[in-house]
Design a protein around this motif. Structure first.
Motif, PDB file in Angstrom:
ATOM      1  N   LEU A  92       0.850  -1.188   0.000  1.00 49.41           N
ATOM      2  CA  LEU A  92       0.000   0.000   0.000  1.00 49.41           C
ATOM      3  C   LEU A  92       0.882   1.234   0.000  1.00 49.41           C
ATOM      4  CD1 LEU A  92      -3.000   0.796   0.176  1.00 49.41           C
ATOM      5  CD2 LEU A  92      -2.755   0.801   2.653  1.00 49.41           C
ATOM      6  N   ASN A  93       0.656   2.126  -0.933  1.00 49.96           N
ATOM      7  CA  ASN A  93       1.399   3.369  -1.052  1.00 49.96           C
ATOM      8  C   ASN A  93       0.983   4.306   0.080  1.00 49.96           C
ATOM      9  OD1 ASN A  93       1.748   6.198  -1.876  1.00 49.96           O
ATOM     10  ND2 ASN A  93       2.511   5.320  -3.779  1.00 49.96           N
ATOM     11  N   VAL A  94       1.952   4.925   0.734  1.00 50.21           N
ATOM     12  CA  VAL A  94       1.642   5.801   1.861  1.00 50.21           C
ATOM     13  C   VAL A  94       0.784   6.983   1.414  1.00 50.21           C
ATOM     14  CG1 VAL A  94       3.707   7.268   1.781  1.00 50.21           C
ATOM     15  CG2 VAL A  94       2.591   6.808   3.971  1.00 50.21           C
ATOM     16  N   GLY A  95       0.975   7.449   0.171  1.00 50.68           N
ATOM     17  CA  GLY A  95       0.137   8.521  -0.356  1.00 50.68           C
ATOM     18  C   GLY A  95      -1.314   8.096  -0.437  1.00 50.68           C
ATOM     19  N   GLN A  96      -1.538   6.834  -0.809  1.00 52.19           N
ATOM     20  CA  GLN A  96      -2.901   6.310  -0.880  1.00 52.19           C
ATOM     21  C   GLN A  96      -3.526   6.261   0.507  1.00 52.19           C
ATOM     22  OE1 GLN A  96      -3.135   2.341  -2.507  1.00 52.19           O
ATOM     23  NE2 GLN A  96      -5.356   2.369  -2.635  1.00 52.19           N
ATOM     24  N   VAL A  97      -2.719   5.943   1.515  1.00 51.01           N
ATOM     25  CA  VAL A  97      -3.223   5.907   2.886  1.00 51.01           C
ATOM     26  C   VAL A  97      -3.725   7.284   3.289  1.00 51.01           C
ATOM     27  CG1 VAL A  97      -2.590   5.596   5.313  1.00 51.01           C
ATOM     28  CG2 VAL A  97      -1.756   3.985   3.589  1.00 51.01           C
ATOM     29  N   TYR A  98      -2.899   8.318   3.080  1.00 52.44           N
ATOM     30  CA  TYR A  98      -3.290   9.655   3.513  1.00 52.44           C
ATOM     31  C   TYR A  98      -4.459  10.208   2.695  1.00 52.44           C
ATOM     32  CZ  TYR A  98       0.592   9.734   6.703  1.00 52.44           C
ATOM     33  OH  TYR A  98       1.450   9.438   7.728  1.00 52.44           O
ATOM     34  N   LYS A  99      -4.496   9.890   1.425  1.00 53.86           N
ATOM     35  CA  LYS A  99      -5.620  10.328   0.591  1.00 53.86           C
ATOM     36  C   LYS A  99      -6.910   9.670   1.084  1.00 53.86           C
ATOM     37  CE  LYS A  99      -6.463  11.045  -4.295  1.00 53.86           C
ATOM     38  NZ  LYS A  99      -5.981  10.789  -5.641  1.00 53.86           N
ATOM     39  N   THR A 100      -6.829   8.380   1.393  1.00 55.05           N
ATOM     40  CA  THR A 100      -7.997   7.654   1.888  1.00 55.05           C
ATOM     41  C   THR A 100      -8.415   8.171   3.252  1.00 55.05           C
ATOM     42  OG1 THR A 100      -7.297   5.701   0.644  1.00 55.05           O
ATOM     43  CG2 THR A 100      -8.896   5.355   2.414  1.00 55.05           C
ATOM     44  N   LEU A 101      -7.447   8.441   4.119  1.00 51.44           N
ATOM     45  CA  LEU A 101      -7.778   8.992   5.437  1.00 51.44           C
ATOM     46  C   LEU A 101      -8.474  10.344   5.298  1.00 51.44           C
ATOM     47  CD1 LEU A 101      -4.550   8.057   7.424  1.00 51.44           C
ATOM     48  CD2 LEU A 101      -6.869   7.187   7.842  1.00 51.44           C
ATOM     49  N   GLY A 102      -8.031  11.151   4.333  1.00 48.03           N
ATOM     50  CA  GLY A 102      -8.674  12.438   4.085  1.00 48.03           C
ATOM     51  C   GLY A 102     -10.130  12.258   3.689  1.00 48.03           C
ATOM     52  N   ARG A 103     -10.404  11.276   2.824  1.00 48.20           N
ATOM     53  CA  ARG A 103     -11.797  11.017   2.415  1.00 48.20           C
ATOM     54  C   ARG A 103     -12.614  10.481   3.588  1.00 48.20           C
ATOM     55  NH1 ARG A 103      -9.421   8.947  -2.467  1.00 48.20           N
ATOM     56  NH2 ARG A 103      -9.669   6.859  -1.633  1.00 48.20           N
ATOM     57  N   LEU A 104     -12.023   9.597   4.392  1.00 49.99           N
ATOM     58  CA  LEU A 104     -12.735   9.066   5.551  1.00 49.99           C
ATOM     59  C   LEU A 104     -13.088  10.189   6.527  1.00 49.99           C
ATOM     60  CD1 LEU A 104     -10.702   5.787   6.255  1.00 49.99           C
ATOM     61  CD2 LEU A 104     -13.032   5.950   5.344  1.00 49.99           C
ATOM     62  N   ARG A 141      -8.688   8.297  14.308  1.00 52.81           N
ATOM     63  CA  ARG A 141      -9.509   7.338  15.036  1.00 52.81           C
ATOM     64  C   ARG A 141     -10.842   7.192  14.304  1.00 52.81           C
ATOM     65  NH1 ARG A 141      -7.950  10.674  17.962  1.00 52.81           N
ATOM     66  NH2 ARG A 141      -8.864  12.686  18.300  1.00 52.81           N
ATOM     67  N   ILE A 142     -11.460   6.058  14.491  1.00 52.59           N
ATOM     68  CA  ILE A 142     -12.739   5.780  13.846  1.00 52.59           C
ATOM     69  C   ILE A 142     -13.849   6.492  14.613  1.00 52.59           C
ATOM     70  CG2 ILE A 142     -13.171   3.661  15.158  1.00 52.59           C
ATOM     71  CD1 ILE A 142     -14.268   2.434  12.522  1.00 52.59           C
ATOM     72  N   THR A 143     -14.865   6.948  13.905  1.00 49.15           N
ATOM     73  CA  THR A 143     -16.023   7.581  14.534  1.00 49.15           C
ATOM     74  C   THR A 143     -17.138   6.545  14.678  1.00 49.15           C
ATOM     75  OG1 THR A 143     -17.005   8.209  12.418  1.00 49.15           O
ATOM     76  CG2 THR A 143     -15.461   9.797  13.430  1.00 49.15           C
ATOM     77  N   PRO A 144     -18.175   6.858  15.457  1.00 48.23           N
ATOM     78  CA  PRO A 144     -19.309   5.918  15.525  1.00 48.23           C
ATOM     79  C   PRO A 144     -19.913   5.644  14.138  1.00 48.23           C
ATOM     80  CG  PRO A 144     -19.431   7.480  17.336  1.00 48.23           C
ATOM     81  CD  PRO A 144     -18.304   7.943  16.441  1.00 48.23           C
ATOM     82  N   ARG A 145     -19.966   6.655  13.311  1.00 49.54           N
ATOM     83  CA  ARG A 145     -20.472   6.459  11.941  1.00 49.54           C
ATOM     84  C   ARG A 145     -19.538   5.533  11.155  1.00 49.54           C
ATOM     85  NH1 ARG A 145     -21.411  11.460   8.111  1.00 49.54           N
ATOM     86  NH2 ARG A 145     -21.635  10.242   6.234  1.00 49.54           N
ATOM     87  N   GLY A 146     -18.240   5.654  11.390  1.00 54.01           N
ATOM     88  CA  GLY A 146     -17.271   4.764  10.754  1.00 54.01           C
ATOM     89  C   GLY A 146     -17.435   3.333  11.228  1.00 54.01           C
ATOM     90  N   GLU A 147     -17.725   3.149  12.531  1.00 55.58           N
ATOM     91  CA  GLU A 147     -17.955   1.800  13.061  1.00 55.58           C
ATOM     92  C   GLU A 147     -19.175   1.169  12.406  1.00 55.58           C
ATOM     93  OE1 GLU A 147     -18.187   2.519  17.256  1.00 55.58           O
ATOM     94  OE2 GLU A 147     -15.995   2.533  17.489  1.00 55.58           O
ATOM     95  N   GLU A 148     -20.223   1.959  12.193  1.00 52.83           N
ATOM     96  CA  GLU A 148     -21.429   1.451  11.523  1.00 52.83           C
ATOM     97  C   GLU A 148     -21.115   1.068  10.075  1.00 52.83           C
ATOM     98  OE1 GLU A 148     -24.469   4.438  11.859  1.00 52.83           O
ATOM     99  OE2 GLU A 148     -24.412   4.393  14.056  1.00 52.83           O
ATOM    100  N   ALA A 149     -20.363   1.925   9.380  1.00 56.08           N
ATOM    101  CA  ALA A 149     -20.007   1.650   7.984  1.00 56.08           C
ATOM    102  C   ALA A 149     -19.148   0.390   7.893  1.00 56.08           C
ATOM    103  CB  ALA A 149     -19.270   2.846   7.374  1.00 56.08           C
ATOM    104  N   LEU A 150     -18.224   0.215   8.813  1.00 60.33           N
ATOM    105  CA  LEU A 150     -17.365  -0.969   8.827  1.00 60.33           C
ATOM    106  C   LEU A 150     -18.195  -2.228   9.063  1.00 60.33           C
ATOM    107  CD1 LEU A 150     -14.627  -2.405   8.851  1.00 60.33           C
ATOM    108  CD2 LEU A 150     -14.429  -1.784  11.285  1.00 60.33           C
ATOM    109  N   ALA A 151     -19.095  -2.182  10.049  1.00 61.78           N
ATOM    110  CA  ALA A 151     -19.938  -3.353  10.350  1.00 61.78           C
ATOM    111  C   ALA A 151     -20.807  -3.705   9.147  1.00 61.78           C
ATOM    112  CB  ALA A 151     -20.803  -3.073  11.575  1.00 61.78           C
ATOM    113  N   ARG A 205     -13.393  13.427   5.709  1.00 61.42           N
ATOM    114  CA  ARG A 205     -14.388  14.266   5.033  1.00 61.42           C
ATOM    115  C   ARG A 205     -15.792  13.678   5.159  1.00 61.42           C
ATOM    116  NH1 ARG A 205     -13.968  13.298  -0.919  1.00 61.42           N
ATOM    117  NH2 ARG A 205     -15.254  11.581  -0.244  1.00 61.42           N
ATOM    118  N   ASP A 206     -15.883  12.337   5.074  1.00 59.84           N
ATOM    119  CA  ASP A 206     -17.175  11.668   5.119  1.00 59.84           C
ATOM    120  C   ASP A 206     -17.663  11.382   6.533  1.00 59.84           C
ATOM    121  OD1 ASP A 206     -17.068  11.737   2.361  1.00 59.84           O
ATOM    122  OD2 ASP A 206     -16.408   9.644   2.165  1.00 59.84           O
ATOM    123  N   GLY A 207     -16.895  11.799   7.543  1.00 58.07           N
ATOM    124  CA  GLY A 207     -17.305  11.615   8.930  1.00 58.07           C
ATOM    125  C   GLY A 207     -17.115  10.204   9.458  1.00 58.07           C
ATOM    126  N   LEU A 208     -16.306   9.387   8.776  1.00 62.72           N
ATOM    127  CA  LEU A 208     -16.085   8.007   9.209  1.00 62.72           C
ATOM    128  C   LEU A 208     -14.847   7.873  10.103  1.00 62.72           C
ATOM    129  CD1 LEU A 208     -16.871   6.252   5.812  1.00 62.72           C
ATOM    130  CD2 LEU A 208     -18.427   6.717   7.719  1.00 62.72           C
TER     131      LEU A 208
END
Length: 196
Positions: free
Chosen positions: A35-47, A72-82, A49-52
Protein backbone atom coordinates in the motif's frame (compact mmCIF):
# COMPACT_ATOMS: atom_id res chain seq x y z
CA UNK A 1 -10.36 -4.78 -2.01
CA UNK A 2 -11.73 -1.83 -0.07
CA UNK A 3 -8.77 0.05 1.37
CA UNK A 4 -11.02 2.53 3.24
CA UNK A 5 -12.78 -0.27 5.09
CA UNK A 6 -9.54 -2.06 5.95
CA UNK A 7 -8.19 1.22 7.36
CA UNK A 8 -11.39 1.62 9.37
CA UNK A 9 -10.88 -1.91 10.73
CA UNK A 10 -7.36 -1.00 11.84
CA UNK A 11 -8.64 2.22 13.40
CA UNK A 12 -11.27 0.22 15.31
CA UNK A 13 -8.34 -1.14 17.36
CA UNK A 14 -7.46 2.37 18.50
CA UNK A 15 -6.01 5.69 17.22
CA UNK A 16 -3.13 5.40 14.75
CA UNK A 17 -0.86 7.46 12.53
CA UNK A 18 -0.91 7.10 8.75
CA UNK A 19 2.47 5.35 8.52
CA UNK A 20 1.45 3.01 11.29
CA UNK A 21 -1.73 2.16 9.35
CA UNK A 22 0.25 1.38 6.22
CA UNK A 23 2.64 -0.89 8.13
CA UNK A 24 -0.19 -2.72 9.90
CA UNK A 25 -2.15 -3.05 6.64
CA UNK A 26 0.80 -4.67 4.89
CA UNK A 27 1.66 -6.87 7.89
CA UNK A 28 -1.99 -7.94 8.23
CA UNK A 29 -2.11 -9.08 4.62
CA UNK A 30 1.20 -10.91 4.84
CA UNK A 31 2.72 -8.10 2.75
CA UNK A 32 0.97 -9.59 -0.28
CA UNK A 33 -0.78 -6.28 -1.05
CA UNK A 34 1.61 -3.34 -0.71
CA UNK A 35 0.00 0.00 0.00
CA UNK A 36 1.40 3.37 -1.05
CA UNK A 37 1.64 5.80 1.86
CA UNK A 38 0.14 8.52 -0.36
CA UNK A 39 -2.90 6.31 -0.88
CA UNK A 40 -3.22 5.91 2.89
CA UNK A 41 -3.29 9.66 3.51
CA UNK A 42 -5.62 10.33 0.59
CA UNK A 43 -8.00 7.65 1.89
CA UNK A 44 -7.78 8.99 5.44
CA UNK A 45 -8.67 12.44 4.09
CA UNK A 46 -11.80 11.02 2.42
CA UNK A 47 -12.73 9.07 5.55
CA UNK A 48 -12.39 12.24 7.59
CA UNK A 49 -14.39 14.27 5.03
CA UNK A 50 -17.18 11.67 5.12
CA UNK A 51 -17.31 11.61 8.93
CA UNK A 52 -16.08 8.01 9.21
CA UNK A 53 -12.77 8.92 10.87
CA UNK A 54 -11.40 11.94 12.68
CA UNK A 55 -7.96 13.19 13.55
CA UNK A 56 -6.45 15.08 16.42
CA UNK A 57 -5.97 17.99 14.03
CA UNK A 58 -2.81 20.04 14.20
CA UNK A 59 0.88 19.33 14.55
CA UNK A 60 3.21 20.95 17.10
CA UNK A 61 3.35 24.32 15.33
CA UNK A 62 -0.44 24.56 15.11
CA UNK A 63 -0.63 23.84 11.38
CA UNK A 64 -2.17 20.65 10.06
CA UNK A 65 0.44 18.09 9.18
CA UNK A 66 -1.16 14.98 7.76
CA UNK A 67 1.81 12.78 8.62
CA UNK A 68 1.70 13.79 12.28
CA UNK A 69 -2.02 13.42 12.88
CA UNK A 70 -3.45 10.47 14.74
CA UNK A 71 -6.68 9.15 13.30
CA UNK A 72 -9.51 7.34 15.04
CA UNK A 73 -12.74 5.78 13.85
CA UNK A 74 -16.02 7.58 14.53
CA UNK A 75 -19.31 5.92 15.52
CA UNK A 76 -20.47 6.46 11.94
CA UNK A 77 -17.27 4.76 10.75
CA UNK A 78 -17.96 1.80 13.06
CA UNK A 79 -21.43 1.45 11.52
CA UNK A 80 -20.01 1.65 7.98
CA UNK A 81 -17.37 -0.97 8.83
CA UNK A 82 -19.94 -3.35 10.35
CA UNK A 83 -22.19 -2.96 7.30
CA UNK A 84 -19.30 -3.56 4.88
CA UNK A 85 -18.16 -6.70 6.73
CA UNK A 86 -21.64 -8.23 6.49
CA UNK A 87 -22.45 -7.18 2.91
CA UNK A 88 -21.45 -9.79 0.32
CA UNK A 89 -19.49 -8.41 -2.64
CA UNK A 90 -21.34 -8.22 -5.95
CA UNK A 91 -20.44 -11.44 -7.71
CA UNK A 92 -23.40 -11.43 -10.11
CA UNK A 93 -21.32 -10.43 -13.13
CA UNK A 94 -18.10 -12.26 -13.97
CA UNK A 95 -15.03 -10.04 -13.87
CA UNK A 96 -13.28 -9.18 -17.11
CA UNK A 97 -10.60 -11.79 -17.13
CA UNK A 98 -7.75 -11.46 -19.61
CA UNK A 99 -7.09 -15.20 -19.64
CA UNK A 100 -10.71 -15.96 -20.53
CA UNK A 101 -10.51 -13.41 -23.35
CA UNK A 102 -7.29 -14.97 -24.67
CA UNK A 103 -8.86 -18.42 -24.84
CA UNK A 104 -12.00 -17.03 -26.50
CA UNK A 105 -9.88 -15.20 -29.06
CA UNK A 106 -7.55 -18.17 -29.64
CA UNK A 107 -10.58 -20.31 -30.46
CA UNK A 108 -11.55 -17.87 -33.24
CA UNK A 109 -8.24 -16.79 -34.78
CA UNK A 110 -7.47 -18.83 -37.89
CA UNK A 111 -4.23 -20.77 -37.64
CA UNK A 112 -4.06 -20.46 -33.84
CA UNK A 113 -3.90 -23.65 -31.82
CA UNK A 114 -6.05 -22.96 -28.77
CA UNK A 115 -4.54 -26.04 -27.10
CA UNK A 116 -1.07 -24.44 -27.28
CA UNK A 117 -2.43 -21.20 -25.81
CA UNK A 118 -4.11 -23.10 -22.98
CA UNK A 119 -1.00 -25.19 -22.35
CA UNK A 120 1.23 -22.09 -22.10
CA UNK A 121 -1.07 -20.63 -19.47
CA UNK A 122 -1.38 -23.96 -17.65
CA UNK A 123 2.43 -24.19 -17.30
CA UNK A 124 2.54 -20.63 -15.96
CA UNK A 125 -0.25 -21.37 -13.46
CA UNK A 126 1.56 -24.45 -12.18
CA UNK A 127 4.75 -22.42 -11.67
CA UNK A 128 2.78 -19.80 -9.73
CA UNK A 129 1.09 -22.45 -7.62
CA UNK A 130 4.49 -23.94 -6.77
CA UNK A 131 5.76 -20.50 -5.69
CA UNK A 132 2.70 -19.91 -3.49
CA UNK A 133 2.99 -23.41 -2.03
CA UNK A 134 6.65 -22.77 -1.08
CA UNK A 135 5.54 -19.54 0.59
CA UNK A 136 2.78 -21.42 2.43
CA UNK A 137 5.25 -24.04 3.66
CA UNK A 138 7.76 -21.38 4.69
CA UNK A 139 6.95 -17.84 5.82
CA UNK A 140 3.19 -18.35 6.03
CA UNK A 141 3.43 -21.05 8.70
CA UNK A 142 3.73 -18.46 11.47
CA UNK A 143 1.85 -15.57 9.87
CA UNK A 144 -1.93 -15.92 9.92
CA UNK A 145 -2.57 -13.00 7.54
CA UNK A 146 -0.09 -14.33 5.01
CA UNK A 147 -1.39 -17.90 5.39
CA UNK A 148 -4.96 -16.80 4.67
CA UNK A 149 -3.87 -14.71 1.67
CA UNK A 150 -1.77 -17.58 0.31
CA UNK A 151 -4.64 -20.06 0.74
CA UNK A 152 -6.98 -17.71 -1.13
CA UNK A 153 -4.51 -17.33 -3.98
CA UNK A 154 -3.90 -21.07 -4.22
CA UNK A 155 -7.65 -21.74 -4.38
CA UNK A 156 -8.06 -19.02 -7.02
CA UNK A 157 -5.23 -20.41 -9.15
CA UNK A 158 -6.63 -23.93 -8.78
CA UNK A 159 -10.01 -22.70 -10.04
CA UNK A 160 -8.31 -21.05 -13.04
CA UNK A 161 -6.44 -24.30 -13.82
CA UNK A 162 -9.69 -26.28 -13.60
CA UNK A 163 -11.36 -23.77 -15.93
CA UNK A 164 -8.52 -24.22 -18.44
CA UNK A 165 -9.09 -28.00 -18.30
CA UNK A 166 -12.83 -27.53 -18.88
CA UNK A 167 -12.24 -25.02 -21.70
CA UNK A 168 -9.85 -27.40 -23.42
CA UNK A 169 -12.34 -30.27 -23.16
CA UNK A 170 -15.13 -28.07 -24.53
CA UNK A 171 -12.98 -26.93 -27.45
CA UNK A 172 -12.10 -30.57 -28.27
CA UNK A 173 -15.78 -31.52 -28.28
CA UNK A 174 -16.58 -28.54 -30.51
CA UNK A 175 -13.90 -29.61 -33.02
CA UNK A 176 -15.27 -33.14 -33.06
CA UNK A 177 -18.60 -32.03 -34.43
CA UNK A 178 -21.90 -30.44 -33.57
CA UNK A 179 -23.39 -31.38 -30.21
CA UNK A 180 -26.43 -33.63 -30.17
CA UNK A 181 -29.69 -31.72 -29.97
CA UNK A 182 -30.70 -30.87 -26.44
CA UNK A 183 -33.77 -32.61 -25.10
CA UNK A 184 -36.86 -30.44 -25.01
CA UNK A 185 -37.27 -28.65 -21.73
CA UNK A 186 -40.06 -29.83 -19.50
CA UNK A 187 -43.13 -27.58 -19.33
CA UNK A 188 -42.19 -26.68 -15.76
CA UNK A 189 -38.72 -25.52 -16.84
CA UNK A 190 -40.20 -23.45 -19.70
CA UNK A 191 -42.64 -21.77 -17.31
CA UNK A 192 -39.84 -21.04 -14.81
CA UNK A 193 -37.69 -19.53 -17.56
CA UNK A 194 -40.63 -17.46 -18.83
CA UNK A 195 -41.22 -16.01 -15.37
CA UNK A 196 -37.63 -14.76 -15.22
Amino acid sequence: MSVPHVLLALLSEGPKYGLQLREEFEAGTGEVWPLNVGQVYKTLGRLERDGLAESDGAGQDGREKTGQKRFRITPRGEEALAAWLRTPPDLTSPPRDELVMKVLVAARVPGTDAHEVIQAHRVYLLELMQQWTRLKDGEARNDLGLALAVDAELFRLDAVARWLDAAEARLKRARAGPPPPAPAASPQLRRAAARR
